[in-house]
Design a protein around this motif. Structure first.
Motif, PDB file in Angstrom:
ATOM      1  N   ALA A 391       0.848  -1.195   0.000  1.00 19.90           N
ATOM      2  CA  ALA A 391       0.000   0.000   0.000  1.00 19.90           C
ATOM      3  C   ALA A 391       0.879   1.240   0.000  1.00 19.90           C
ATOM      4  N   ARG A 392       0.364   2.328  -0.555  1.00 19.81           N
ATOM      5  CA  ARG A 392       1.154   3.561  -0.585  1.00 19.81           C
ATOM      6  C   ARG A 392       0.253   4.772  -0.384  1.00 19.81           C
ATOM      7  N   ARG A 393       0.888   5.837   0.107  1.00 24.83           N
ATOM      8  CA  ARG A 393       0.168   7.109   0.263  1.00 24.83           C
ATOM      9  C   ARG A 393       1.178   8.240   0.211  1.00 24.83           C
ATOM     10  N   LYS A 394       0.689   9.397  -0.183  1.00 25.35           N
ATOM     11  CA  LYS A 394       1.514  10.599  -0.275  1.00 25.35           C
ATOM     12  C   LYS A 394       1.353  11.427   0.999  1.00 25.35           C
ATOM     13  N   THR A 395       2.465  11.968   1.481  1.00 27.40           N
ATOM     14  CA  THR A 395       2.406  12.884   2.616  1.00 27.40           C
ATOM     15  C   THR A 395       2.211  14.303   2.100  1.00 27.40           C
ATOM     16  N   ARG A 425      12.109  -9.086   0.705  1.00 23.91           N
ATOM     17  CA  ARG A 425      11.395  -8.859  -0.553  1.00 23.91           C
ATOM     18  C   ARG A 425      11.114  -7.371  -0.759  1.00 23.91           C
ATOM     19  N   ALA A 426      10.755  -6.686   0.311  1.00 25.20           N
ATOM     20  CA  ALA A 426      10.438  -5.259   0.201  1.00 25.20           C
ATOM     21  C   ALA A 426      11.639  -4.449  -0.253  1.00 25.20           C
ATOM     22  N   ALA A 427      12.837  -4.933   0.006  1.00 26.47           N
ATOM     23  CA  ALA A 427      14.047  -4.223  -0.406  1.00 26.47           C
ATOM     24  C   ALA A 427      14.146  -4.117  -1.920  1.00 26.47           C
ATOM     25  N   ASP A 428      13.446  -5.015  -2.642  1.00 24.62           N
ATOM     26  CA  ASP A 428      13.492  -5.004  -4.108  1.00 24.62           C
ATOM     27  C   ASP A 428      12.454  -4.070  -4.729  1.00 24.62           C
ATOM     28  N   VAL A 429      11.575  -3.506  -3.911  1.00 27.54           N
ATOM     29  CA  VAL A 429      10.501  -2.666  -4.432  1.00 27.54           C
ATOM     30  C   VAL A 429      10.930  -1.208  -4.356  1.00 27.54           C
ATOM     31  N   ARG A 430      10.993  -0.572  -5.514  1.00 29.07           N
ATOM     32  CA  ARG A 430      11.467   0.812  -5.584  1.00 29.07           C
ATOM     33  C   ARG A 430      10.288   1.788  -5.538  1.00 29.07           C
ATOM     34  N   GLY A 431      10.637   3.073  -5.343  1.00 32.54           N
ATOM     35  CA  GLY A 431       9.640   4.126  -5.452  1.00 32.54           C
ATOM     36  C   GLY A 431       9.051   4.589  -4.137  1.00 32.54           C
ATOM     37  N   PHE A 432       9.643   4.194  -3.006  1.00 31.90           N
ATOM     38  CA  PHE A 432       9.126   4.595  -1.701  1.00 31.90           C
ATOM     39  C   PHE A 432      10.195   5.352  -0.921  1.00 31.90           C
ATOM     40  N   ASP A 433       9.771   6.404  -0.253  1.00 30.47           N
ATOM     41  CA  ASP A 433      10.689   7.166   0.603  1.00 30.47           C
ATOM     42  C   ASP A 433      10.803   6.549   1.989  1.00 30.47           C
ATOM     43  N   SER A 434       9.765   5.832   2.406  1.00 29.66           N
ATOM     44  CA  SER A 434       9.808   5.127   3.688  1.00 29.66           C
ATOM     45  C   SER A 434       8.954   3.871   3.578  1.00 29.66           C
ATOM     46  N   LYS A 435       9.286   2.886   4.415  1.00 29.65           N
ATOM     47  CA  LYS A 435       8.566   1.622   4.372  1.00 29.65           C
ATOM     48  C   LYS A 435       8.239   1.167   5.793  1.00 29.65           C
ATOM     49  N   GLU A 436       7.000   0.720   5.971  1.00 29.44           N
ATOM     50  CA  GLU A 436       6.624   0.081   7.228  1.00 29.44           C
ATOM     51  C   GLU A 436       6.011  -1.275   6.920  1.00 29.44           C
ATOM     52  N   PHE A 437       5.842  -2.091   7.962  1.00 23.59           N
ATOM     53  CA  PHE A 437       5.450  -3.479   7.742  1.00 23.59           C
ATOM     54  C   PHE A 437       4.280  -3.864   8.641  1.00 23.59           C
ATOM     55  N   ALA A 438       3.452  -4.779   8.106  1.00 20.25           N
ATOM     56  CA  ALA A 438       2.307  -5.303   8.856  1.00 20.25           C
ATOM     57  C   ALA A 438       2.170  -6.791   8.565  1.00 20.25           C
ATOM     58  N   LEU A 439       1.768  -7.530   9.572  1.00 19.29           N
ATOM     59  CA  LEU A 439       1.556  -8.968   9.435  1.00 19.29           C
ATOM     60  C   LEU A 439       0.149  -9.309   9.906  1.00 19.29           C
ATOM     61  N   PHE A 440      -0.541 -10.132   9.123  1.00 20.13           N
ATOM     62  CA  PHE A 440      -1.904 -10.546   9.441  1.00 20.13           C
ATOM     63  C   PHE A 440      -1.929 -12.064   9.612  1.00 20.13           C
ATOM     64  N   SER A 441      -2.477 -12.517  10.730  1.00 23.64           N
ATOM     65  CA  SER A 441      -2.464 -13.946  11.040  1.00 23.64           C
ATOM     66  C   SER A 441      -3.799 -14.389  11.606  1.00 23.64           C
ATOM     67  N   LYS A 442      -4.257 -15.541  11.166  1.00 18.19           N
ATOM     68  CA  LYS A 442      -5.488 -16.113  11.715  1.00 18.19           C
ATOM     69  C   LYS A 442      -5.294 -16.504  13.177  1.00 18.19           C
ATOM     70  N   SER A 443      -4.123 -17.002  13.514  1.00 18.14           N
ATOM     71  CA  SER A 443      -3.932 -17.641  14.823  1.00 18.14           C
ATOM     72  C   SER A 443      -2.851 -17.001  15.679  1.00 18.14           C
ATOM     73  N   GLY A 444      -2.621 -15.734  15.509  1.00 20.40           N
ATOM     74  CA  GLY A 444      -1.701 -15.049  16.390  1.00 20.40           C
ATOM     75  C   GLY A 444      -0.246 -15.137  15.955  1.00 20.40           C
ATOM     76  N   PHE A 445       0.669 -14.823  16.873  1.00 19.03           N
ATOM     77  CA  PHE A 445       2.081 -14.680  16.546  1.00 19.03           C
ATOM     78  C   PHE A 445       2.938 -15.301  17.648  1.00 19.03           C
TER      79      PHE A 445
END
Length: 472
Positions: A391-395, A425-445
C-alpha cells in the motif's frame, strides 16, 4: 433491518438537511443494496418513489403520474371534489412541472429507481430533466435521485460528457459491496473464522448475507442449503446475473471459469477456453466494468506487461472455484457428509480471501487508499518473489510512504521468519521514501515475533482483532 452504509447515509442526510436542490446519482451492480439505501433515506420524508418497469413509455409515465398524485395529495383532493383529472396519456414535462411547483415551498424527494428502464422507452427523458434542472428544479427544495443497476448506462448516459445531464449531479454514489467489516454486522455473534468464511463465499452483498444470518446453523450447512439445494437462489445466481448483463453468457462463463482456476493472463485464458485473445480481452473488459474481475499490475509498475486478472466478486470466485461443475463431488450420501466435504475446502479458499480482508483493514483503519500487490525477481536470489499487499500514500510534503504486508490463514501462530522474508522482498521494491510493515495472522504470533515487531514498530493484526469495534 437495514445494516451498514453509514457513510452513505450520513452524506445523504447532510445534503437533505441543507435544504437546497440536490441531484444524486446512485448506481452499482445488481443486488448491492441501492434501493434499500434509498428507502432507508426516504423514511419519514415526503418522497415520490417510482421504480421504472421494463414496459412501454405510456405505462411507466402513468405509474409515475399516479405516484406523484398520491404523494402530493392530488388524488385525495379529487376524491373529495368528485373529480378525476388523471390524464390518459401522461406527459413527463407536466409531471415534472407539478413536482417543481410543490417543491418550491417544501422539501420533496423524487426517486426514479431503475432509471435506464425509463430512458429506454422514453429517450427524451434526460433532455426533459436537463431543462427542468436548469430552469425550475434549481430554484426549489427538490431532492432528485436517479438510480440504476446498469453501470455503463449510468456512467455514460447520465454522468458522461455527452449526456444532457452532464455536470448537473451534486451527489455521486457508486454503491460497492460491503467490505468484510460491514458484512459482519449481519451475524455479529459468529466467530471471526465463520465471519471470514461467509464473506469469502458471498462477499458484501446484503441480499446474500441475510441468507447466512441463521445463528443456529453451521456455515457448511448454510453453504449446502444455499448453493447445493435444487432451486436455491445461489445455485444459479452467478449464471443468472451473467444472462441479465451479457448477450453471450456462455463466453463469459468460460472466461470466468478459467480465471477461477488460476489462469491470470490473457494468453492463459485464451489457451484454456479456446477463445481468441482479442475476444478474451473484450470479455475481460466487460467483466471489469461490472466489478466481477479486477486487473492487477505490480504496484509502482503501471505500464508493465506483468498484468494479471483475478475474480473480484466473492460470490463469483467461490461459485466458480468450488461449486460450478463440482456439485456431485460435494454432495455426499448424507447431509453430514456433504457438510464435511464443504468444510474441507473452506480453509484453503478462505486463506485467499484473507488477503482481501487484510487490504480492507489497511484501507479502513491504517489510512492507506492505494493498495495493491507486488511480484518480480529478487535482485539477490534471482528467484521470483511476491508480496501479498503493498500500500502507498503521499504525505503533505510529497513523499511516498509504503506499507508492506503478509497474510497467513493458518491454525498455528506466525513465526519470525515471515517478517524477515517480507523485509528482504520489500528491499526489491522501488519508489518509496519510507517503508513500514504489517503482518496478518489467523492464529496469532510467536513470542519471538511479537518481541521483534515491538522493537521495529511492525503492525501485528490477528483475525479476531480485525472485527473489534473501534472509532472509525
Amino acid at each position: 433491518m437495514f445494516l451498514g452504509r453509514r457513510s452513505e447515509q450520513e452524506l445523504l442526510e447532510r445534503k437533505y438537511e441543507g435544504g437546497n436542490f440536490e441531484f444524486a446519482v446512485i448506481y452499482g451492480r445488481r443486488r448491492v443494496g441501492k434501493t434499500a439505501l434509498i428507502e432507508k433515506f426516504c423514511e419519514g420524508k415526503k418522497a415520490v418513489f417510482f421504480t421504472a418497469r421494463r414496459t412501454n413509455q405510456r405505462t411507466n409515465l402513468k405509474i409515475l403520474d399516479s405516484t406523484v398524485r398520491k404523494v402530493l395529495g392530488e388524488e385525495e383532493q379529487e376524491k373529495r371534489n368528485g373529480e378525476n383529472t388523471s390524464p390518459e396519456d401522461p406527459d413527463a414535462d407536466r409531471i415534472f412541472g407539478r413536482i417543481a411547483e410543490a417543491a418550491g415551498s417544501e422539501r420533496i424527494v423524487l426517486v426514479i429507481d431503475e432509471f435506464p428502464n425509463l430512458a429506454e422507452t422514453d429517450p427524451g427523458i434526460s433532455d426533459s430533466l436537463q431543462v427542468f434542472i436548469d430552469h425550475y428544479f434549481r430554484k426549489t427544495k427538490l431532492f432528485l435521485i436517479l438510480c440504476g443497476s446498469s453501470m455503463s448506462f449510468m456512467e455514460e448516459q447520465i454522468l458522461g460528457a455527452k449526456s444532457p445531464l452532464y455536470g448537473r449531479c451534486t451527489i455521486r454514489l457508486k454503491i460497492r459491496p460491503m467490505d468484510y467489516y460491514e458484512s459482519a454486522l449481519f451475524f455479529p455473534e459468529r466467530s471471526p473464522s465463520e465471519k471470514a468464511e461467509i464473506y469469502g463465499a458471498v462477499g458484501g452483498i446484503p441480499m446474500y448475507l441475510t441468507m447466512f444470518s441463521d445463528m443456529t446453523s453451521s456455515v457448511p450447512h448454510l453453504i449446502s442449503e444455499n448453493f447445493l439445494q435444487t432451486g436455491s437462489v445461489l445455485s444459479y445466481e452467478p449464471e443468472n446475473l451473467l444472462m441479465q448483463e451479457m448477450k453471450d453468457p456462455k463466453k463469459y462463463t468460460a472466461v470466468i471459469e478459467a480465471v477461477a482456476e488460476g489462469r491470470a493472463r490473457i494468453s492463459e485464458i485464451s489457451s484454456k477456453t479456446g477463445i481468441s485473445p482479442v475476444d478474451v480481452t473484450r470479455a475481460i473488459d466487460d467483466l471489469i466494468a461490472l466489478d466481477y474481475v479486477v486487473k492487477v499490475t505490480p504496484i509502482n509498475e503501471p505500464g508493465t506487461r506483468k498484468t494479471r486478472y483475478f475474480l473480484k466478486d466473492n460470490l463469483f470466485r467461490f461459485y466458480y472455484s468450488n461449486i460450478f461443475g463440482k456439485e456431485d463431488l460435494l454432495k455426499g450420501r448424507t447431509e453430514e457428509e456433504t457438510e464435511r466435504n464443504i468444510s474441507s475446502i473452506l480453509p484453503h479458499y478462505t486463506g485467499k480471501i484473507f488477503e482481501d480482508m487484510a487490504a480492507g483493514y489497511i484501507r479502513r483503519f491504517l489510512g492507506y487508499g492505494d493498495i495493491g500487490k507486488w511480484w518480480g525477481t529478487s535482485k539477490n536470489s534471482r528467484t521470483s518473489e511476491e508480496i501479498d499487499i503493498v500500500a502507498r500514500r503521499k504525505t503533505l510534503s510529497g513523499k511516498t510512504e509504503g506499507l508492506f504486508a503478509e497474510c497467513k490463514f493458518r491454525n498455528e501462530p506466525m513465526t519470525i521468519d515471515v517478517l524477515f522474508r517480507l523485509e528482504d522482498r520489500a528491499a526489491d521494491v522501488r519508489g518509496f521514501d519510507s517503508k513500514e510493515f504489517a503482518l496478518f495472522s489467523k492464529s496469532g504470533f510467536s513470542d519471538e515475533l511479537k518481541d521483534q515487531a515491538e522493537r521495529e514498530g511492525v503492525v501485528l493484526v490477528e483475525l479476531k482483532d480485525m472485527y473489534m469495534n473501534r472509532t472509525e
